[in-house]
Design a protein around this motif. Structure first.
Motif: not given
Lengths: 117, 186
Positions: B90-106
């Motif tokens: 669950v934590l990895a999925v959350l990290a992946a969603i957040l990370g994906g969003a950040v990477a996209w945003n950056r």
């Protein structure tokens, strides 16, 4: 107390360690364990092995794994964990002196009695 | 396992043991009864007669008595490693969603390549999922390998979204030290 009941009670205390001993070199499936224990008279009702194996798994003394058998049917094999191996080593150290002490006490000859000078 | 219809004597035997253990925890009762069922299944497959199989299993009352004696005592339980692994996922999925969003945003434009998304989103999820799917002897090596890869990923991405993976890493690490089923503390 009947003969059978006495034997059952005594077996109960050591059965767990005999299971550990049977697994010390290789993993075995339940029927194999039951057969070997029954053959030497350590197990009279094969079914009583399974509550014991459940507890031993819960205590991390053994673990089990489904393995494909030669006939192609999967079977649950039991094997020793490190904790199980350590428990078996402890039992060996307890059992030897205990067996000798009981045997010596039961022996009819004079050796077990205090010497009279 | 896999056998839906038992010969009558075996079926009656299993039902009787189950009935006699009705008040014990369901997980433990199922474990004992499936042990007996597997035993019967193997004996039948080896050509033994159903009546002989049942006779060798012994008095159902004796089996039930033994099961009561061996039943795990009620009390505080440590969570099993599966709980810790599921938490890591669950934590990895959350990290992946957040990370994906950040990477996209950056990298607002052009959008990050598939490689980045794969690394930031898919890799952590897969690495947390794999140990949950494996059982038995291979579990520990697989779980350790996945943990090392996940840690490597976190270090590699530490300049950007790597830190997000730390909670999942901790949960996966904890799982290595828990028993594979709930039990009382030793």
């Amino acid at each position: 107390m009947s003969f059978e009941r006495m034997a059952t009670n005594l077996r109960k205390g050591v059965l767990e360690y005999c299971v550990l001993a049977l697994l010390r070199h290789e993993r075995r499936y339940g029927v194999d364990l039951a057969r070997r224990l029954a053959a030497v008279g350590l197990l009279t009702s094969e079914g009583t092995l399974y509550p014991l194996l459940s507890r031993m798994r819960g205590a991390d003394l053994v673990e089990s794994e489904w393995v494909e058998s030669e006939e192609g049917r999967p079977r649950r094999y039991y094997e020793l964990t490190e904790a199980g191996r350590a428990r078996l080593a402890e039992f060996r150290e307890v059992w030897g002196p205990l067996r000798d002490a009981v045997d010596a006490t039961l022996r009819e000859d004079v050796d077990a009695r205090p010497r009279e000078d | 396992m896999g056998r839906m219809r038992w010969p009558e004597p075996v079926d009656a035997y299993l039902r009787e043991v189950r009935h006699r253990l009705a008040d014990l925890p369901a997980g433990y009762r199922d474990e004992v009864v499936s042990g007996l069922a597997e035993h019967a299944n193997d004996r039948l497959a080896e050509g033994d007669d159903p009546a002989a199989v049942v006779a060798a299993l012994g008095d159902p009352a004796a089996v039930a008595r033994q099961a009561r004696e061996e039943a795990p005592a009620a009390g505080p339980r440590r969570p099993s490693r599966r709980v810790a692994q599921a938490t890591a996922l669950v934590l990895a999925v959350l990290a992946a969603i957040l990370g994906g969003a950040v990477a996209w945003n950056r990298s607002a434009w052009p959008p990050p390549g598939w490689g980045v998304l794969l690394l930031v989103v898919l890799a952590p999820i897969l690495l947390a999922l794999v140990p949950l799917l494996v059982r038995g002897r291979v579990w520990r090596p697989v779980a350790i390998a996945a943990l090392v890869l996940l840690a490597g990923l976190a270090v590699w991405l530490s300049a950007t979204v790597g830190l997000l993976l730390i909670p999942a890493l901790l949960a996966a690490l904890v799982a290595l030290f828990l028993p594979d089923r709930p039990r009382r503390p030793a």
